[in-house]
Scaffold this motif. Structure first.
Motif, PDB file in Angstrom:
ATOM      1  N   ASP A  87       5.759   8.121  -1.386  1.00 17.45           N
ATOM      2  CA  ASP A  87       6.628   8.591  -2.567  1.00 17.45           C
ATOM      3  C   ASP A  87       6.614   9.941  -2.416  1.00 17.45           C
ATOM      4  OD1 ASP A  87       7.744   9.189  -4.786  1.00 17.45           O
ATOM      5  OD2 ASP A  87       6.930   7.386  -5.879  1.00 17.45           O
ATOM      6  N   ILE A  88       7.705  10.555  -2.160  1.00 22.87           N
ATOM      7  CA  ILE A  88       7.701  12.048  -2.009  1.00 22.87           C
ATOM      8  C   ILE A  88       8.765  12.684  -2.823  1.00 22.87           C
ATOM      9  CG2 ILE A  88       6.213  12.020  -0.008  1.00 22.87           C
ATOM     10  CD1 ILE A  88       8.563  12.561   1.635  1.00 22.87           C
ATOM     11  N   ASP A  89       8.842  14.022  -2.894  1.00 23.16           N
ATOM     12  CA  ASP A  89       9.712  14.823  -3.684  1.00 23.16           C
ATOM     13  C   ASP A  89      11.206  14.596  -2.988  1.00 23.16           C
ATOM     14  OD1 ASP A  89      10.066  16.504  -6.255  1.00 23.16           O
ATOM     15  OD2 ASP A  89      11.256  17.582  -4.643  1.00 23.16           O
ATOM     16  N   LEU A  90      12.327  14.395  -3.626  1.00 23.79           N
ATOM     17  CA  LEU A  90      13.462  14.396  -3.007  1.00 23.79           C
ATOM     18  C   LEU A  90      14.095  15.694  -2.669  1.00 23.79           C
ATOM     19  CD1 LEU A  90      16.500  13.081  -2.351  1.00 23.79           C
ATOM     20  CD2 LEU A  90      16.845  13.495  -4.830  1.00 23.79           C
ATOM     21  N   PHE A  91      13.734  16.641  -3.362  1.00 16.06           N
ATOM     22  CA  PHE A  91      14.416  18.156  -3.005  1.00 16.06           C
ATOM     23  C   PHE A  91      13.467  18.837  -2.073  1.00 16.06           C
ATOM     24  CE2 PHE A  91      16.515  17.299  -7.246  1.00 16.06           C
ATOM     25  CZ  PHE A  91      17.827  17.458  -6.870  1.00 16.06           C
ATOM     26  N   ASP A  92      12.278  18.627  -2.197  1.00 14.82           N
ATOM     27  CA  ASP A  92      11.469  19.371  -1.394  1.00 14.82           C
ATOM     28  C   ASP A  92      10.989  18.706  -0.001  1.00 14.82           C
ATOM     29  OD1 ASP A  92      11.135  21.167  -3.547  1.00 14.82           O
ATOM     30  OD2 ASP A  92       9.251  20.640  -4.481  1.00 14.82           O
ATOM     31  N   SER A  93      11.314  17.663   0.056  1.00 17.91           N
ATOM     32  CA  SER A  93      11.004  16.881   1.491  1.00 17.91           C
ATOM     33  C   SER A  93      12.276  17.153   2.328  1.00 17.91           C
ATOM     34  CB  SER A  93      10.730  15.490   1.256  1.00 17.91           C
ATOM     35  OG  SER A  93       9.751  15.424   0.131  1.00 17.91           O
ATOM     36  N   SER A  94      11.850  17.595   3.655  1.00 18.62           N
ATOM     37  CA  SER A  94      13.054  17.744   4.609  1.00 18.62           C
ATOM     38  C   SER A  94      13.266  16.480   5.326  1.00 18.62           C
ATOM     39  CB  SER A  94      12.300  18.754   5.717  1.00 18.62           C
ATOM     40  OG  SER A  94      11.393  17.968   6.476  1.00 18.62           O
ATOM     41  N   VAL A  95      14.301  16.321   5.729  1.00 15.67           N
ATOM     42  CA  VAL A  95      14.759  15.370   6.604  1.00 15.67           C
ATOM     43  C   VAL A  95      13.849  14.883   7.803  1.00 15.67           C
ATOM     44  CG1 VAL A  95      16.723  14.191   7.995  1.00 15.67           C
ATOM     45  CG2 VAL A  95      17.427  15.548   6.230  1.00 15.67           C
TER      46      VAL A  95
ATOM     47  N   THR B 173       0.852  -1.009  -0.185  1.00 17.55           N
ATOM     48  CA  THR B 173      -0.158   0.011  -0.140  1.00 17.55           C
ATOM     49  C   THR B 173       0.844   1.132   0.008  1.00 17.55           C
ATOM     50  OG1 THR B 173      -0.160   0.067   2.175  1.00 17.55           O
ATOM     51  CG2 THR B 173      -1.950  -1.422   1.351  1.00 17.55           C
ATOM     52  N   TRP B 174       0.221   2.286  -0.558  1.00 18.36           N
ATOM     53  CA  TRP B 174       1.351   3.205  -0.851  1.00 18.36           C
ATOM     54  C   TRP B 174       0.520   4.660  -0.985  1.00 18.36           C
ATOM     55  CZ3 TRP B 174       2.799   5.680  -5.893  1.00 18.36           C
ATOM     56  CH2 TRP B 174       1.946   5.340  -6.965  1.00 18.36           C
ATOM     57  N   GLN B 175       1.285   5.845  -0.762  1.00 18.26           N
ATOM     58  CA  GLN B 175       0.668   7.122  -0.975  1.00 18.26           C
ATOM     59  C   GLN B 175       1.468   7.973  -2.046  1.00 18.26           C
ATOM     60  OE1 GLN B 175      -1.678   8.976  -1.518  1.00 18.26           O
ATOM     61  NE2 GLN B 175      -1.373  11.014  -0.916  1.00 18.26           N
ATOM     62  N   TRP B 176       1.221   8.630  -2.925  1.00 23.42           N
ATOM     63  CA  TRP B 176       2.070   9.229  -3.811  1.00 23.42           C
ATOM     64  C   TRP B 176       1.848  11.099  -3.676  1.00 23.42           C
ATOM     65  CZ3 TRP B 176       2.466   8.591  -9.911  1.00 23.42           C
ATOM     66  CH2 TRP B 176       3.560   9.121 -10.360  1.00 23.42           C
ATOM     67  N   GLN B 177       2.752  11.768  -3.145  1.00 20.68           N
ATOM     68  CA  GLN B 177       2.167  13.155  -3.251  1.00 20.68           C
ATOM     69  C   GLN B 177       3.355  13.925  -3.683  1.00 20.68           C
ATOM     70  OE1 GLN B 177       0.121  14.881   0.287  1.00 20.68           O
ATOM     71  NE2 GLN B 177       0.915  16.748  -0.358  1.00 20.68           N
ATOM     72  N   LEU B 178       3.508  14.803  -4.663  1.00 19.39           N
ATOM     73  CA  LEU B 178       4.647  15.470  -4.989  1.00 19.39           C
ATOM     74  C   LEU B 178       4.540  17.020  -5.055  1.00 19.39           C
ATOM     75  CD1 LEU B 178       5.777  13.364  -8.264  1.00 19.39           C
ATOM     76  CD2 LEU B 178       6.560  13.224  -5.934  1.00 19.39           C
ATOM     77  N   ASP B 179       3.338  17.555  -4.581  1.00 23.53           N
ATOM     78  CA  ASP B 179       3.215  18.939  -4.504  1.00 23.53           C
ATOM     79  C   ASP B 179       2.599  19.288  -3.347  1.00 23.53           C
ATOM     80  OD1 ASP B 179       3.246  21.661  -5.394  1.00 23.53           O
ATOM     81  OD2 ASP B 179       1.568  21.287  -6.484  1.00 23.53           O
TER      82      ASP B 179
ATOM     83  N   LEU C 216      -4.024   3.539  -7.405  1.00 15.65           N
ATOM     84  CA  LEU C 216      -4.528   4.591  -6.659  1.00 15.65           C
ATOM     85  C   LEU C 216      -5.348   5.634  -7.822  1.00 15.65           C
ATOM     86  CD1 LEU C 216      -1.578   5.956  -4.386  1.00 15.65           C
ATOM     87  CD2 LEU C 216      -3.545   4.612  -3.748  1.00 15.65           C
ATOM     88  N   VAL C 217      -6.260   6.242  -7.323  1.00 10.28           N
ATOM     89  CA  VAL C 217      -6.986   7.241  -8.508  1.00 10.28           C
ATOM     90  C   VAL C 217      -6.625   8.505  -7.580  1.00 10.28           C
ATOM     91  CG1 VAL C 217      -8.936   7.971  -9.279  1.00 10.28           C
ATOM     92  CG2 VAL C 217      -8.599   5.696  -9.307  1.00 10.28           C
ATOM     93  N   LEU C 218      -5.782   9.332  -8.393  1.00  8.82           N
ATOM     94  CA  LEU C 218      -5.287  10.624  -7.722  1.00  8.82           C
ATOM     95  C   LEU C 218      -5.563  11.874  -8.627  1.00  8.82           C
ATOM     96  CD1 LEU C 218      -1.822   9.399  -6.424  1.00  8.82           C
ATOM     97  CD2 LEU C 218      -3.992   9.679  -5.026  1.00  8.82           C
ATOM     98  N   PRO C 219      -5.365  12.983  -8.198  1.00  5.27           N
ATOM     99  CA  PRO C 219      -5.291  14.231  -9.089  1.00  5.27           C
ATOM    100  C   PRO C 219      -4.080  14.093  -9.951  1.00  5.27           C
ATOM    101  CG  PRO C 219      -4.780  14.835  -6.985  1.00  5.27           C
ATOM    102  CD  PRO C 219      -4.983  13.416  -6.796  1.00  5.27           C
TER     103      PRO C 219
ATOM    104  N   ASP D  44      -2.912  15.717  -3.410  1.00  7.13           N
ATOM    105  CA  ASP D  44      -3.615  15.193  -2.275  1.00  7.13           C
ATOM    106  C   ASP D  44      -4.827  16.116  -2.146  1.00  7.13           C
ATOM    107  OD1 ASP D  44      -3.846  13.206  -0.191  1.00  7.13           O
ATOM    108  OD2 ASP D  44      -3.710  14.915   1.234  1.00  7.13           O
ATOM    109  N   THR D  45      -5.538  16.497  -3.224  1.00  9.68           N
ATOM    110  CA  THR D  45      -6.933  17.053  -3.159  1.00  9.68           C
ATOM    111  C   THR D  45      -7.936  16.029  -3.025  1.00  9.68           C
ATOM    112  OG1 THR D  45      -6.748  17.380  -5.646  1.00  9.68           O
ATOM    113  CG2 THR D  45      -6.365  19.125  -4.501  1.00  9.68           C
ATOM    114  N   PHE D  46      -7.519  14.740  -3.666  1.00  9.94           N
ATOM    115  CA  PHE D  46      -8.440  13.498  -3.554  1.00  9.94           C
ATOM    116  C   PHE D  46      -7.517  12.479  -3.526  1.00  9.94           C
ATOM    117  CE2 PHE D  46      -8.809  14.744  -7.772  1.00  9.94           C
ATOM    118  CZ  PHE D  46      -8.746  13.247  -8.436  1.00  9.94           C
ATOM    119  N   ARG D  47      -8.087  11.126  -3.089  1.00 12.87           N
ATOM    120  CA  ARG D  47      -7.276   9.876  -3.259  1.00 12.87           C
ATOM    121  C   ARG D  47      -8.472   8.955  -3.045  1.00 12.87           C
ATOM    122  NH1 ARG D  47      -5.117   6.232   0.514  1.00 12.87           N
ATOM    123  NH2 ARG D  47      -3.130   5.250  -0.221  1.00 12.87           N
ATOM    124  N   PHE D  48      -8.157   7.889  -4.069  1.00 13.32           N
ATOM    125  CA  PHE D  48      -9.010   6.799  -3.791  1.00 13.32           C
ATOM    126  C   PHE D  48      -8.073   5.445  -4.077  1.00 13.32           C
ATOM    127  CE2 PHE D  48     -12.153   9.629  -5.481  1.00 13.32           C
ATOM    128  CZ  PHE D  48     -13.060   9.600  -4.665  1.00 13.32           C
ATOM    129  N   SER D  49      -8.071   4.520  -3.233  1.00 11.38           N
ATOM    130  CA  SER D  49      -7.401   3.535  -3.193  1.00 11.38           C
ATOM    131  C   SER D  49      -7.869   2.180  -3.511  1.00 11.38           C
ATOM    132  CB  SER D  49      -6.403   3.172  -1.909  1.00 11.38           C
ATOM    133  OG  SER D  49      -5.595   1.963  -2.116  1.00 11.38           O
TER     134      SER D  49
END
Length: 268
Positions: free
Chosen positions: A55-63, A36-42, A252-255, A260-265
């Motif tokens: 699954d998140i952005d390498l540069f924009d995500s803090s330690v 199971t997973w979540q994907w958010q890049l923005d 997943l069904v995503l925007p 993350d405005t909506f999410r269906f798994s």
């Protein structure tokens, strides 16, 4: 995606200070089929989903964000583009002009990269080092099928295979899992090199069967669908989820903005 305001000099100093000189060997994360997973890049990452991995952005995500997710029992996959130049990234100045090709359709601030270039490969190894320094469990390098489009360069399928295998080997040498992104025609050939696959709209484009070699090898296929009908029509969504479960995919069904405005798994 949002631009990251981070001085290049500070970025380089940070990286050189924290990247370990010795990497783990053969003990990287290997996600299971139907993970199971979540994907958010923005946007601000929603940390509240009860899933196995993010699954998140390498540069924009803090330690700190990565550590919080891991402390809650989640694995973290870090996204970066390996096939395109993005002009807002802190290491954008490291790319040589000769290695920048045509603009990506629909993405005016991105250009295709010359994947045969040793300079491009050096930038990517530094990005993998950054993933290690931030504590990512794995990486999602994007745009790994550029040989199928008009990039402005004349590389072919074998060049893409070589580049993708280069990335996989470099990731594994650093103890990182790595996913194959949107390269259906080469999925079978690369399923032994990568730990999972990430595909967008494989049901919409009838490409899902291309990734069956991953499932047969005990490796998950993480799929996302964007069609509005899957959002608005529950019966249509249930239909695609039924197909997904039969294939043992993690759908997943995503925007399309992945904000993350909506999410269906299709999985619990």
């Amino acid at each position: 995606m949002r631009a990251l305001l981070f001085p290049v000099s500070a970025f380089c100093l940070f990286l050189s200070a924290v990247v370990p000189s010795v990497y783990a060997a053969d003990n990287w994360y290997r996600p299971p089929v139907s993970v199971t997973w979540q994907w958010q890049l923005d946007g601000v990452v929603n940390e509240g989903y009860d899933v196995d991995l993010y699954d998140i952005d390498l540069f924009d995500s803090s330690v700190e964000l990565i550590q919080r997710l891991q402390a809650s029992g989640k694995k973290v996959i870090c996204y970066f583009s390996a096939g395109s130049y993005e002009d807002w990234r802190p290491d954008a100045v490291d790319f040589a002009t000769k290695d920048l090709g045509k603009t990506l359709s629909g993405w005016d601030n991105e250009r295709w990269l010359e994947i045969r270039s040793s300079d491009v490969r050096e930038v990517m190894t530094r990005r993998l080092d950054l993933a290690v320094s931030k504590g990512c469990d794995g990486v999602e390098p994007d745009n790994l099928d550029s040989y199928r489009t008009n990039t402005g360069f004349s590389f072919r399928a074998n060049d893409q295979l070589d580049y993708n295998r280069f990335l996989a080997a470099e990731a594994h040498s650093r103890g990182l899992a790595i996913g194959l992104k949107n390269d259906p025609d080469q999925a079978r050939a690369l399923s032994s090199d990568f730990d999972f696959a990430i595909t967008e709209q494989c049901f919409e484009y009838s490409e899902c069967r291309s990734y069956s070699s991953f499932i047969k090898a005990g490796k998950p296929v993480l799929n996302t669908e964007y069609r509005r009908i899957y959002v608005d029509d529950e019966s249509e969504r249930n239909s695609v989820c039924k197909q997904s479960k039969r294939l043992q995919f993690s759908t997943l069904v995503l925007p399309k903005a992945l904000d993350d405005t909506f999410r269906f798994s299709c999985l619990p």
